[in-house]
Structures are given as C-alpha cells and as structure tokens.
Enzyme design. Structure first.
Site, mmCIF file in Angstrom:
data_model
loop_
_atom_site.group_PDB
_atom_site.id
_atom_site.type_symbol
_atom_site.label_atom_id
_atom_site.label_comp_id
_atom_site.label_asym_id
_atom_site.label_seq_id
_atom_site.Cartn_x
_atom_site.Cartn_y
_atom_site.Cartn_z
ATOM 1 C CD GLU A 165 2.045 -3.931 10.647
ATOM 2 O OE1 GLU A 165 1.927 -5.136 10.807
ATOM 3 O OE2 GLU A 165 2.949 -3.257 11.165
ATOM 4 C CG HIS A 196 2.415 -7.867 -0.386
ATOM 5 N ND1 HIS A 196 2.688 -6.605 0.081
ATOM 6 C CD2 HIS A 196 2.860 -8.722 0.568
ATOM 7 C CE1 HIS A 196 3.270 -6.693 1.266
ATOM 8 N NE2 HIS A 196 3.390 -7.967 1.588
ATOM 9 C CB CYS A 215 0.959 -6.489 3.759
ATOM 10 S SG CYS A 215 2.415 -6.651 4.799
#
Lengths: 347, 131
Positions: free
Chosen positions: A80, A234, A112
C-alpha cells in the site's frame, strides 16, 4: 499443487520504541505497550522503500531457491506504499534480479493483504501451468498519522517467495479466500495518512474475516487447529493475532515463531508473509502450517502448507528473519520524523 | 530536466553489477568499455560482479549536493570487490566510528536520489557493513 521454492525477508535497521513516540505526544507508554502488546517498530532510512526492500528480500529468496531468475514468469509486488503512484514497483524488482524481459509484472494493493494475494495469484498460475516460477512479494513502508494509534505500529519490512510447480520447501495443500465490503481502514487519493474506524477495525473486520477464513480453509482440508505445528495471522499489533488464535483454538506455542509484531510493528502487506518466513526458519519436515492474512476493506487469504525435507537444505543459505530483526539501531523521534518526511521543509 | 534516458542506460550496471572481462588478458572492467586499458584488446566476456568486498578508503560528507542534503552526514567509500574491481559508492547503515580501512562490506540495493518531488526515483548500489 504448487509449492514455495524459496523465501526471504528484509527488515530495515532503524527502530523506534513505543516510549519515544508516546513521550512526544504526552501519551501513556505502558498502556500502549500493554494494550497493543508492542515494544518497538522498524523504520526505513530515507534511501529505503518498498522497491529496495523487495529487491533485498528477493535476493534471499533466490539464494534459497537456487533457480535462474530468467525462469521467473511473473513478478507481483503487493503493497500500500508503492513508491510511485503511476509506475510499477515490479519492473524495477524484475530488472534488478535479472527476470526481464519475458516476465509478467503487476503491482497489487489491498491494504495489508496485498502480499498474500500476490502469493495466491502466483500459486494459481503455477498450478495452471502458465508459469514455471512466480515471484510474490509483500512489502510496505506504511505511515500512521502523528499521534494516532497507528503511529505506534506502522512499520517497514518485506517478505519474498518464489512459487513453483514443485513442492519445494513447503507444498501448498490448499488455499481459501473470504472477502466482504467492510470500510474499517482506508486512504483516499492524494491523502498522506490513512484513516480508520477505531474499534470497528476489530470484531466486524479483523476478527470476523480471519476466523471465517481460518475455519473455511480448515473445513476444506478437513483439519483442526491441533493438526497444525504452526499458525501465522496478520499482525496489526501484538495483541490481535494472539486473541484471534485463542478464539480459533490455537496455542501460544503454535503462534510464537511467526509472531514478530511486538518488536517489528505492523509491516502491512509484509506482515503475515514475514511471519511465514520466520516460521519456515524453524519448521521441520512434515510440519503443517496455516497462514491467514487480513487486509482492510476487507478480506483474508488462507493457505495450508506442508513443510518438506528440502527446508533443512536451504534455511541457512540466507539470513533467518529473526536474525534480521535482531540487527537494530534505535533512533529518536526527531530522526524518525525526518526519515519519514513528517517535517515540512522550505522550498 | 529529466535524466530518465541517462539513468536507464546505466540500469544493467546500477541494478545488476554487469561488468566485462577482457578475453585476452582477463582484466575486469566496471562499467564495460570498448578497449582494454591493459592490453588494448577489444573482445570482452560479460560477467556479473560479486557483492562482497573490502573498504579501501572513505570520507564523511557533511555538506552534500542539494539532492543529498536529506541524507547528510553520510559516508562515501572506495571498495575493492572480490575479483579486483574497485568502485565508489555511499556506505549506508554504518556508525562513523566503525568505519575502518579494510572493513568487509557488501552491496545493498538502495534509492540513490530523487529527481525532486515529481521526477523519477533513481536506484542503485550502496555498501553496507558485511556481517
């Protein structure tokens, strides 16, 4: 199914402690450290960005894969924080490793989750027989707005994977994806910093998508949490992956090897992929690994890997991820603000 | 004025350390050249330089050119790579007190400069201390 032929990570040397950031904004460092389970985060130098970190992580992946880069048919960089708004990161990476010109390049973006989607697509192309090898990178130098909770976690790092048609070091047993339209975190065009919806980023976003994806893929492969040696989620902070692991029935021991965020921060697109590299660093042949990414907006990619005997031959060919994490130099907030271009300069 | 074309021409060297070895006397050149300065031959074989070497000399830049102001102070060094080629580049990720003639270094891919806020980003090699 496809497999991971080689893997590698990269972490910039600079670190800033939670106390150093909290001091500037008059925030209570102990409550941030306890609440987010974060101690420090990585910070890129002015000469480091997604492209440079991708190249270095890929050098490590190529060292482990021991393949001719010219045989790589796809180079996908997920981030990103691509250095250019318009001009691909992938072509620089492909050129730097010698994969050009017969190669397909694309830059991915999904908060993400961009790194894991690069892996997902490479695995599909390898399975389809469209490519011999694919290169998937997750990398970010993300920015959190000054004084925002994200400033304590937004970090820099990269993970790189060479995906091929053979089992390699870790065979892909199956993949799964779970997506919905959930506006929990975003950055509009021309905006420097992202915005987020506070607590809304938790239950209906991170936890819903990761638990749904993890349960979905475990049902698909008919496995339970106890069947896995390790699990990687994550890591937007230190706390969330531990909590979601507990919700799903995983133990701390299963999470521990890939749990990098307490001393790394959130490397966004690099987060769960870097956790996977650290897990492969310690995994044994036959170990089953579950990886579930998460990207705001929102979605999770799930992967089940089976580690092969090849891992013992290649893991020490390049630096282990935790070795990279241990090399560090602490910087003060002023240096951090300069490096991250938070100071308005004269013309 | 954009330097895109000039930058682009140097990509094989800046990104991949592509060099040449004289087919006659074996001398290595980086960047490649048309005539060997050792024996005058004009036939070369393509080689790729290794990424490890040792620091021959260095200096610390405290007042840099405008495009490098953000990075000052920074170290510059001349390094002899394994194979004998010598090259000049910035030394990153080093504490100046640790700089020492003979210290082992290796090459990392870094951003060298930016053409202002709207121009191209120029990448290439820098040295970092070897582990």
């Amino acid at each position: 199914m496809a497999g991971i032929i080689g893997y590698g990570a990269y972490v910039p040397r600079n670190r800033i402690k939670v106390e150093e950031i909290a001091k500037v904004w008059g925030a209570d460092a102990p409550s941030y450290k306890r609440g987010l389970m974060l101690q420090e985060k990585s910070v890129p130098s002015p000469d480091q960005d997604v492209i440079t970190m991708s190249v270095e992580a890929t050098k490590h992946a190529l060292a482990r894969a021991q393949i001719d880069p010219a045989r790589i048919g796809a180079v996908y960089v997920g981030s990103e924080s691509h250095p250019y708004a318009v001009k691909p990161s992938g072509t620089v990476l492909a050129e730097a490793i010698g994969a050009t010109p017969e190669v397909h390049c694309a830059d991915f973006e999904f908060a993400c989750k961009a790194g894991s989607e690069a892996m997902f697509v490479c695995m599909g192309l390898a399975d389809a027989g469209s490519i011999e090898y694919g290169l998937a990178v997750g990398a970010d130098t993300s920015q959190g707005a000054p004084s925002d909770a994200l400033e304590y976690s937004a970090a820099a790092g990269a993970a790189s994977f060479i995906i091929g048609r053979d089992p390699g070091v870790a065979k892909v047993i199956d993949t799964y994806a779970f997506m919905t339209d959930t506006p929990d975190f975003w950055r509009r065009s021309y905006m420097h910093y992202p915005r987020h919806a506070g607590r809304f980023t938790g239950e209906p976003a991170y936890f819903k998508h990761i638990t749904s994806c993890a349960n979905g893929i475990m049902e698909k492969v008919n496995m339970k949490p106890k069947d896995f040696a390790y699990v990687v989620f994550h890591q937007p902070n230190g706390k969330f992956p531990q909590r979601v692991g507990k919700m799903l029935g995983f133990t701390k021991e299963q999470i521990e090897p890939g749990w990098l965020s307490p001393t790394l921060g959130n490397t966004y697109s690099g987060s769960s992929p870097m956790g996977l590299t650290a897990t492969l660093d310690v995994a044994k042949p036959g170990d089953m690994i579950l990886m579930v990414s998460y990207g705001s907006g929102a979605g999770s990619d799930g992967f089940v890997f089976e580690v092969t005997g090849k891992i013992d031959e290649v893991r020490n060919v390049a630096p282990r991820t935790r070795e990279l994490l241990d090399k560090k130099k602490y910087i003060e907030y002023g240096t951090y603000a300069k490096y991250r271009r938070k100071i308005r300069m004269g013309e | 004025m954009s330097t895109s074309a000039k930058y682009w021409r140097g990509i094989p060297q800046r990104y991949r350390l592509e060099a040449e070895r004289c087919a006659s006397c074996g001398m290595e050149f980086f960047p490649p050249r048309l005539v060997c300065s050792g024996c005058g031959a004009r036939k070369f074989m393509p080689i790729t330089l290794g990424d490890h070497g040792k620091l021959l000399t260095y200096t610390v830049i405290r007042v840099g050119p405008s495009e490098f102001c953000e990075q000052t102070p920074y170290a510059m060094g001349i390094v002899e790579l394994e194979g004998g080629v010598r090259m000049t580049a910035q030394i990153a990720d080093v504490d100046f007190d640790d700089l020492e003639v003979g210290m082992p270094v290796r090459i990392e891919f870094r951003k060298i400069r930016e053409e202002g806020q709207a121009g191209i980003l120029c990448y290439g090699y820098k040295f970092v201390p070897a582990d």
